[in-house]
Design an enzyme around this catalytic site. Sequence first.
Site, PDB file in Angstrom:
ATOM      1  N   GLU A  77       0.827  -1.216   0.000  1.00 44.89           N
ATOM      2  CA  GLU A  77       0.000   0.000   0.000  1.00 44.89           C
ATOM      3  C   GLU A  77       0.861   1.266   0.000  1.00 44.89           C
ATOM      4  OE1 GLU A  77      -3.233  -0.013   2.852  1.00 44.89           O
ATOM      5  OE2 GLU A  77      -3.308   2.172   2.849  1.00 44.89           O
ATOM      6  N   LYS A 254      -7.279  -0.517  11.634  1.00 43.59           N
ATOM      7  CA  LYS A 254      -6.696  -1.007  10.365  1.00 43.59           C
ATOM      8  C   LYS A 254      -5.454  -0.183  10.037  1.00 43.59           C
ATOM      9  CE  LYS A 254      -6.175  -1.379   5.728  1.00 43.59           C
ATOM     10  NZ  LYS A 254      -5.333  -0.553   4.826  1.00 43.59           N
ATOM     11  N   ASP A 270       3.915 -14.529  12.161  1.00 42.24           N
ATOM     12  CA  ASP A 270       2.565 -15.002  11.835  1.00 42.24           C
ATOM     13  C   ASP A 270       1.634 -13.790  12.004  1.00 42.24           C
ATOM     14  OD1 ASP A 270       0.022 -16.027  11.775  1.00 42.24           O
ATOM     15  OD2 ASP A 270       0.455 -17.727  13.082  1.00 42.24           O
ATOM     16  N   HIS A 368      -1.676   9.729  -1.436  1.00 41.02           N
ATOM     17  CA  HIS A 368      -2.034   8.481  -2.100  1.00 41.02           C
ATOM     18  C   HIS A 368      -2.058   8.636  -3.616  1.00 41.02           C
ATOM     19  CE1 HIS A 368      -3.197   5.729   1.017  1.00 41.02           C
ATOM     20  NE2 HIS A 368      -3.821   4.953   0.149  1.00 41.02           N
TER      21      HIS A 368
HETATM   22  C1  MEV Z   1      -5.728   3.309   5.143  1.00 45.71           C
HETATM   23  O1  MEV Z   1      -5.039   2.134   4.800  1.00 45.71           O
HETATM   24  C2  MEV Z   1      -5.696   3.542   6.630  1.00 45.71           C
HETATM   25  C3  MEV Z   1      -6.568   4.701   7.130  1.00 45.71           C
HETATM   26  O2  MEV Z   1      -7.914   4.531   6.689  1.00 45.71           O
HETATM   27  C4  MEV Z   1      -6.503   4.681   8.647  1.00 45.71           C
HETATM   28  C5  MEV Z   1      -7.452   5.634   9.321  1.00 45.71           C
HETATM   29  O3  MEV Z   1      -8.511   5.981   8.746  1.00 45.71           O
HETATM   30  O4  MEV Z   1      -7.165   5.980  10.483  1.00 45.71           O
HETATM   31  C6  MEV Z   1      -6.087   6.030   6.597  1.00 45.71           C
END
Ligand code: MEV
Length: 389
Positions: A77, A254, A270, A368
Amino acid sequence: MKSSRLSGFYKSTLTERQQQLALLQSDIDALARGGLDLKTANRLIENVVGLYALPFGIATNFQINGRDVLIPMVIEEPSVVAGASNAAKIAGAFTASADESRMIGQIQILDLRPSLRSGQALDEAQQKILSARGEILALANSLSKTVRVVDIETRLFRDSRVGAMLVLHLIFDTRDAMGANAINTACETIAPLIENITGGRVNLRILSNLADKRLARASCNVSKEKLGDEVARGIVEAQALAEIDPYRATTHNKGIMNGIDAVALATAQDWRSIEAGAHAYAARDGHYRALTKWDRDANGDLRGEIELPLAVGIVGGTIAAHPVAQIALKILGVTSAQELASVMAVVGLAQNLGALRALVSEGIQAGHMELHARKKELLATEPHRNTRK
Ligand code: MEV
């Protein structure tokens, strides 16, 4: 001590970056090949037909417990490595620690019958197990020189849809290993003894991925001058939502795992076990919440904290077999599993700071999209890469 502030690292060519890391030529060659050869891959899993490569990058600017650390990250990513490096620069310094490597192995015991005397099958079996503690530890500890069973605990489930069950927890000290193999072997080996002791029937014999006796923690303070007052406020507002709303908490976490998984992949951990443990820990009070905390102190500066289970190792099967994992550990300069867990907690916290800072200011799409444009350019010049048969 090597500095983690490799100035202009992101502007250097790939070759210059390799030189800046002062790696051996053999390490550079291994990195270029993705490290793993087909023969080794064929020994690691079943039905191998090839290899799968991902980018290996370095996040800069990390200072952890007074030591400069370069962070190897394997991830597909865009913006994750840059996000971590920028956040580490803003934060300046991190403090981190990790518990000893305590892991849990579970043995599920069913079909327990009460004696006429007590009438309480579960309590009776629990008593028998606790009285046989010495015998259980002795047998479990006869199997491995490095991974030790240090204690036992029991959990009683009086009512499940298959009846009552007792679960024995063996508490292991896995030291510098993640420990899964040794734990599973020990659980399987002592199962017959547990059946003898309790008169019940053992079903599951497996480690728990909720490694909540193996927590890692990190914290940092970020001055409001560095962030700007509005951004600091925005981060606390974003945090407040992640504390009460699982829809936001999942995305917040995430982002944290973007950093932690990338280090986990680079060092051949792992990562599914780390993921499972992290999310279960995030829901430990019955409500899924953020794994980090962000608050402002009396000065208006931002303080960030993270705590999560991190069952990681620096020795053992895949880590030893994968040349890139060895290079990653060398770059990190960590000498114990606890130190690796501490570094990973820091990376999770920094990644979260980077994401929140971008989200509450320019948004994450700006960075991005620049990288997406680079990817598109590459696909346009090499169109075969994008064709499916
Ligand atoms: C993207 O991979 C991760 C984000 O969505 C985390 C967040 O929203 O805090 C940017």
